[in-house]
Design an enzyme around this catalytic site. Structure first.
Site, PDB file in Angstrom:
ATOM      1  NE  ARG A 228      -4.323  -1.304   0.099  1.00 42.84           N
ATOM      2  CZ  ARG A 228      -4.531  -2.359  -0.690  1.00 42.84           C
ATOM      3  NH1 ARG A 228      -3.593  -2.750  -1.543  1.00 42.84           N
ATOM      4  NH2 ARG A 228      -5.671  -3.019  -0.641  1.00 42.84           N
ATOM      5  CD  GLU A 257      -3.458   2.971  -5.296  1.00 45.14           C
ATOM      6  OE1 GLU A 257      -2.233   2.809  -5.173  1.00 45.14           O
ATOM      7  OE2 GLU A 257      -4.258   2.048  -5.540  1.00 45.14           O
ATOM      8  CG  HIS A 275      -3.433  -0.993  -6.785  1.00 47.33           C
ATOM      9  ND1 HIS A 275      -3.885  -0.356  -5.656  1.00 47.33           N
ATOM     10  CD2 HIS A 275      -3.364  -2.296  -6.448  1.00 47.33           C
ATOM     11  CE1 HIS A 275      -4.076  -1.235  -4.684  1.00 47.33           C
ATOM     12  NE2 HIS A 275      -3.773  -2.424  -5.152  1.00 47.33           N
TER      13      HIS A 275
HETATM   14  C1  DGY Z   1      -5.956  -6.038  -2.649  1.00 52.09           C
HETATM   15  O1  DGY Z   1      -6.567  -7.077  -2.837  1.00 52.09           O
HETATM   16  O2  DGY Z   1      -5.783  -5.564  -1.517  1.00 52.09           O
HETATM   17  C2  DGY Z   1      -5.471  -5.330  -3.862  1.00 52.09           C
HETATM   18  O3  DGY Z   1      -4.418  -4.469  -3.566  1.00 52.09           O
HETATM   19  C3  DGY Z   1      -6.600  -4.588  -4.526  1.00 52.09           C
HETATM   20  O4  DGY Z   1      -7.062  -3.597  -3.681  1.00 52.09           O
END
Ligand code: DGY
Length: 309
Positions: A228, A257, A275
């Site tokens: 993250r 983001e 992402h």
């Molecule tokens: C997750 O599954 O946490 C991915 O990063 C998508 O948000």
């Protein structure tokens, strides 16, 4: 939702979908939930304590298509008696693959090379052109050795990298596979020629990679983040990339983001993805089906396999 997932939702539930795939604001989320028992969402929708308090009475379960659940105030959900489920396991391989993509893309200047070819700036092969950082034989420090961290280690061993890790607790020898455990983060940082962030985003890991910790990394280290964005202090990382303290960064996630710090775009030594960690057809289907398995279990009066509350 992926078509296969949406087909199952509309087959099995009286579902109101979001055909424009718009990210709902809190107000829209609350309004859209009226008359519904379940919300099937993803990590872009934020469920703060206030939103949870204001959700219609009818809502009993929120199934998020993500393994991360920092977008949901789980304590507030628990207090309200709201079931929350996530999608662990099914995205491990896809996310570990993208971690290696970021690691290699940053170390070997993948995006920069692509830009050069596209712009017609490639004048021919020569011996000192676009030299990157060698990967084989280097030490990879993994911060967070859960499922994804371990899958990254497995892949990195295939590149002859030496695995070091920090985790809240040491893994069994079987799971460790010869990786070196560092009880103190500082000790991990000191040896990490490559650092991969694979821990969950929590109050404790917020801005984990700050200026002080970056200073502990070996000069010329490469940083990879597929967890993250809020676990990195962007200004500190950008300063280290500008000064040459760090050779490069491979980033799939960003604080705030999609509105990432614009300075990342200006730097040649960043390899940036939007992402994409879990973005394969197979994985997104599996994540969607995992959410639906949880909803099915809930409405059949059974325990949800991935309940967080
Ligand atoms: C997750 O599954 O946490 C991915 O990063 C998508 O948000």
């Amino acid at each position: 939702m992926p078509p296969n997932v949406e087909a199952r939702v509309t087959r099995d539930y009286r579902a109101t979908t979001n055909p424009q795939d718009r990210i709902y604001s809190s107000e829209e989320l609350i309004a859209a939930a009226a008359g519904h028992e379940a919300i099937f969402c993803c990590s872009s929708e934020k469920f703060s304590a206030d939103v949870i308090k204001r959700l219609p009475e009818s809502v009993a379960i929120v199934a998020t298509l993500s393994v991360g659940f920092e977008h949901i105030d789980v304590d507030a959900a628990r207090e309200r008696g709201l079931v929350v489920t996530n999608t662990p396991e099914v995205l491990t391989d896809a996310t570990a693959d993208v971690t290696m993509l970021c690691l290699l893309g940053a170390a070997r200047r993948g995006a920069e090379g692509d830009r050069l070819v596209r712009a017609g700036g490639w004048v021919g092969w020569h011996t000192t052109m676009m030299l990157g950082t060698h990967v084989s034989g280097k030490r990879l420090g993994i911060y967070g050795m859960g499922r994804i961290g371990r899958a990254v280690a497995q892949r990195a061993r295939g590149f002859d990298m030496e695995i070091h890790y920090h985790n809240r607790s040491r893994l069994s020898a079987e799971l460790e596979h010869g990786g070196v455990y560092h009880a103190r983060v500082e000790d991990l940082l000191a040896v990490s020629e490559f650092l991969s962030i694979n821990a969950p985003s929590t109050a404790q890991t917020l801005k984990f990679l700050n200026a002080e910790r970056i200073a502990r990394l070996p000069d010329g280290a490469v940083v990879v983040n597929t967890a993250r964005g809020n676990m990195v202090d962007d200004e500190a990382l950008i300063a280290a990339l500008r000064s040459g303290k760090l050779a490069a960064a491979g980033l799939d996630v960003f604080d705030g983001e999609p509105n990432l710090n614009p300075q990342y775009r200006e730097l040649d030594n960043t390899f940036l993805l939007p992402h994409l960690g879990s973005a394969t057809v197979e994985t997104r289907d599996a994540m969607g089906f995992c959410c639906l398995d949880n909803l099915d279990a809930y409405f059949a009066g059974q325990a949800c396999p991935n309940a967080l509350t």
